[in-house]
Write a protein that holds these residues in place. Structure first.
Motif, PDB file in Angstrom:
ATOM      1  N   PRO A 154       0.667  -1.170  -0.038  1.00  0.00           N
ATOM      2  CA  PRO A 154      -0.068   0.060   0.051  1.00  0.00           C
ATOM      3  C   PRO A 154       0.646   1.231   0.098  1.00  0.00           C
ATOM      4  O   PRO A 154       0.376   2.444  -0.119  1.00  0.00           O
ATOM      5  N   LEU A 155       2.372   1.154   0.205  1.00  0.00           N
ATOM      6  CA  LEU A 155       3.033   2.322   0.043  1.00  0.00           C
ATOM      7  C   LEU A 155       3.529   2.620  -1.178  1.00  0.00           C
ATOM      8  O   LEU A 155       4.386   3.504  -1.514  1.00  0.00           O
ATOM      9  N   SER A 156       3.288   1.864  -2.169  1.00  0.00           N
ATOM     10  CA  SER A 156       3.947   1.636  -3.702  1.00  0.00           C
ATOM     11  C   SER A 156       3.203   2.821  -4.626  1.00  0.00           C
ATOM     12  O   SER A 156       2.119   3.175  -4.429  1.00  0.00           O
ATOM     13  N   ASP A 157       4.086   3.649  -4.961  1.00  0.00           N
ATOM     14  CA  ASP A 157       3.562   4.558  -6.053  1.00  0.00           C
ATOM     15  C   ASP A 157       2.893   4.119  -7.044  1.00  0.00           C
ATOM     16  O   ASP A 157       1.914   4.518  -7.699  1.00  0.00           O
ATOM     17  N   THR A 158       3.357   2.896  -7.704  1.00  0.00           N
ATOM     18  CA  THR A 158       2.735   2.356  -8.901  1.00  0.00           C
ATOM     19  C   THR A 158       1.343   1.872  -8.783  1.00  0.00           C
ATOM     20  O   THR A 158       0.422   2.052  -9.588  1.00  0.00           O
ATOM     21  N   GLY A 159       1.171   1.203  -7.453  1.00  0.00           N
ATOM     22  CA  GLY A 159      -0.206   0.938  -7.030  1.00  0.00           C
ATOM     23  C   GLY A 159      -1.054   1.931  -6.977  1.00  0.00           C
ATOM     24  O   GLY A 159      -2.313   1.914  -7.440  1.00  0.00           O
ATOM     25  N   THR A 160      -0.827   3.086  -6.477  1.00  0.00           N
ATOM     26  CA  THR A 160      -1.758   4.257  -6.083  1.00  0.00           C
ATOM     27  C   THR A 160      -1.868   4.935  -7.762  1.00  0.00           C
ATOM     28  O   THR A 160      -2.937   5.084  -7.817  1.00  0.00           O
ATOM     29  N   ILE A 161      -0.995   5.036  -8.590  1.00  0.00           N
ATOM     30  CA  ILE A 161      -1.199   5.287 -10.059  1.00  0.00           C
ATOM     31  C   ILE A 161      -2.211   4.703 -10.706  1.00  0.00           C
ATOM     32  O   ILE A 161      -3.098   4.963 -11.225  1.00  0.00           O
ATOM     33  N   ALA A 162      -2.054   3.296 -10.524  1.00  0.00           N
ATOM     34  CA  ALA A 162      -2.821   2.211 -11.320  1.00  0.00           C
ATOM     35  C   ALA A 162      -4.170   2.303 -10.804  1.00  0.00           C
ATOM     36  O   ALA A 162      -5.102   2.219 -11.711  1.00  0.00           O
ATOM     37  N   SER A 163      -4.480   2.483  -9.531  1.00  0.00           N
ATOM     38  CA  SER A 163      -5.680   2.331  -8.964  1.00  0.00           C
ATOM     39  C   SER A 163      -6.427   3.843  -9.409  1.00  0.00           C
ATOM     40  O   SER A 163      -7.830   3.772  -9.729  1.00  0.00           O
ATOM     41  N   SER A 164      -5.754   5.047  -9.129  1.00  0.00           N
ATOM     42  CA  SER A 164      -6.179   6.242  -9.511  1.00  0.00           C
ATOM     43  C   SER A 164      -6.585   6.524 -10.782  1.00  0.00           C
ATOM     44  O   SER A 164      -7.577   7.117 -11.175  1.00  0.00           O
ATOM     45  N   VAL A 165      -5.666   5.845 -11.866  1.00  0.00           N
ATOM     46  CA  VAL A 165      -5.991   6.318 -13.187  1.00  0.00           C
ATOM     47  C   VAL A 165      -7.273   5.766 -13.733  1.00  0.00           C
ATOM     48  O   VAL A 165      -7.795   6.083 -14.892  1.00  0.00           O
ATOM     49  N   VAL A 166      -7.743   4.601 -13.046  1.00  0.00           N
ATOM     50  CA  VAL A 166      -8.969   4.042 -13.799  1.00  0.00           C
ATOM     51  C   VAL A 166     -10.108   4.370 -12.572  1.00  0.00           C
ATOM     52  O   VAL A 166     -11.146   3.814 -13.099  1.00  0.00           O
ATOM     53  N   GLY A 167      -9.756   5.014 -11.477  1.00  0.00           N
ATOM     54  CA  GLY A 167     -11.032   5.598 -10.659  1.00  0.00           C
ATOM     55  C   GLY A 167     -11.278   4.682  -9.650  1.00  0.00           C
ATOM     56  O   GLY A 167     -12.578   4.471  -9.264  1.00  0.00           O
ATOM     57  N   ILE A 168     -10.511   3.710  -8.958  1.00  0.00           N
ATOM     58  CA  ILE A 168     -10.885   2.815  -7.977  1.00  0.00           C
ATOM     59  C   ILE A 168     -10.159   3.042  -6.721  1.00  0.00           C
ATOM     60  O   ILE A 168      -9.056   3.523  -6.683  1.00  0.00           O
TER      61      ILE A 168
END
Length: 447
Positions: A154-168
């Motif tokens: 949950p600290l990863s920037d890539t996971g944050t980007i992937a979830s945010s760019v698709v809106g979840i």
């Protein structure tokens, strides 16, 4: 025009070694020029860039809280304690499995694949000679574990980007990734077990040194892992990511003041610039591992996200993305076809440009309308672009991760690539599940 954008970014990042920010700005300037030649006003073009940034604003805000959380988990001892007990897992008999499992754990704790490789990975490569181990296999195990941790943290920037760019929500994204990640992880363990051969019995002197340095930091306490318990429990109950992170930060700060008493000035410095161990402590390699977090550490990624989203807005405004999708829109009639196309898009951007952030951002932006048209839940797309974007980057010799890892471990990418099982198993499983329909969620069935 899309070809020119790819050429600009590819030549500048791969050929000239530019940081992604400069390449993105140059590509944006090119598109602004093309827009003006088409008769579009700067106001319209600027509005397109703004719309692109707004679509991913959730990630930009979330990064602030992640920076705070990493610093809090470090100063409370949560991450150092997890690392200390993780070192107990190293087994001379199952060396490759030990390297994979431990880097997986530390990768989740740190939320950074490259930090894990640069610290723990270097230690494992150094121990390989003592264990008479194959350095290429050891490097493959390190890369696999580090990127598993990066992908699932949950600290990863890539996971944050992937979830945010698709809106979840971030934690919805992490839970859904387990369908491909857990099988890939288990299969990788089995493959590393099959590669295990007779090894010399060597002492774990380097491991002991690292553990002693962690203890010397004064941050190792059994109760220090409680913030991780808070994080996991709230995530299981599907609490919003930002609320979960805020509660985790609060619990970490309470733990911090149980075993130390930083001044308010120090606390503010740690939360902004990241935690730094006391200068009078001789912590060696561990010192670099513990210097992490803070809002400032997120600026590099946040600015990449802003520029990439701006680029995506221009590509959409100028009709480039719609044109690229138009040629395949009628052909993408099933979940399997859409997932395969999105995966190949993320893979191609990794190979052509060598940048994992762009592979996630551009692929997520381009294929989000297609997944909506097919009534596919957006979490299918976020999982796909992580499986084909985040974990594929270290397998490309000229990519950002590939260059860094090969130089840090002194093992060429093409040598460790065959043994980075987790990385390409994630890609294969996400494509397989797409065509089989297994674990694929639809908007009318959000299970």
């Amino acid at each position: 025009m899309a070809g020119w954008v790819v050429l600009i970014m590819g030549v500048t990042m791969i050929g000239f070694g530019w940081v992604p920010h400069l390449s993105l700005l140059l590509a944006i300037c090119f598109l602004l020029l093309m827009g003006r030649l088409r008769g579009l006003s700067f106001t319209h073009l600027q509005s397109a860039m703004t719309d692109g940034v707004v679509s991913g604003s959730g990630a930009i805000y979330l990064f602030f809280f992640i920076g705070l959380m990493v610093a809090a988990l470090m100063m409370s001892g949560a991450i150092p304690t997890l690392m200390y007990f993780g070192f107990e897992l190293i087994s001379p008999r199952f060396y490759y499995i030990s390297a994979f499992v431990l880097t997986s754990i530390i990768g989740i704790a740190l939320g950074s694949s490259l930090t894990t490789v640069a610290t723990l990975g270097v230690a494992f490569i150094g121990m390989s000679n003592a264990f008479d181990a194959n350095v290429a296999i050891a490097a493959g195990a390190v890369v696999s574990g580090a990127f598993f941790g990066d992908k699932m943290s949950p600290l990863s920037d890539t996971g944050t980007i992937a979830s945010s760019v698709v809106g979840i929500d971030l934690f919805e994204h992490l839970r859904n990734m387990m369908y491909t990640t857990v099988p890939a992880w288990i299969i990788s363990v089995l493959l590393f077990w099959m590669l295990t051969g007779p090894m010399q019995i060597a002492n774990l002197g380097q491991v002991t040194v690292l553990q002693n340095q962690l203890v010397a930091s004064g941050l190792v306490h059994r109760y220090a892992v409680l913030p991780f318990v808070v994080l996991i429990v709230l995530a299981m109950f599907r609490v919003n990511a930002i609320y979960t992170i805020i509660c985790t930060i609060i619990s970490a700060l309470i733990i911090t003041y149980v075993h130390s008493s930083p001044s308010i000035e120090q606390l503010g410095g740690y939360l902004f610039a990241g935690y730094t161990p006391a200068a009078n402590l001789e912590l060696g390699e561990v010192g670099g591992m513990l210097t992490r977090g803070g809002i400032q550490s997120m600026f590099f990624t946040q600015t990449i996200v802003i520029l990439a989203l701006s680029l995506g807005g221009l590509l959409k405004k100028l009709g480039i993305l719609p044109a690229l999708l138009a040629g395949m829109r009628d052909k993408l009639a099933t979940a399997g076809q859409a997932i395969f196309a999105a995966a190949m898009s993320a893979l191609s951007i990794n190979v052509l440009i060598g940048e994992q952030y762009l592979s996630i951002l551009l692929s997520g932006t381009a294929f989000r309308p297609t997944f909506e048209r097919l009534s596919l839940h957006p979490k299918n797309l976020s999982r796909t672009i992580e499986d084909a974007g985040t974990v594929i980057n270290p397998l490309v010799p000229w990519s950002v991760c590939g260059v860094f890892i090969s130089q840090t471990l002194e093992v060429p990418v093409l040598e460790y690539l065959p043994y980075a099982f987790f990385c390409y198993l994630s890609l294969l499983l996400t494509i397989l599940f797409g065509f089989s329909g297994v674990t694929i969620s639809r908007l009318d069935n959000k299970a």
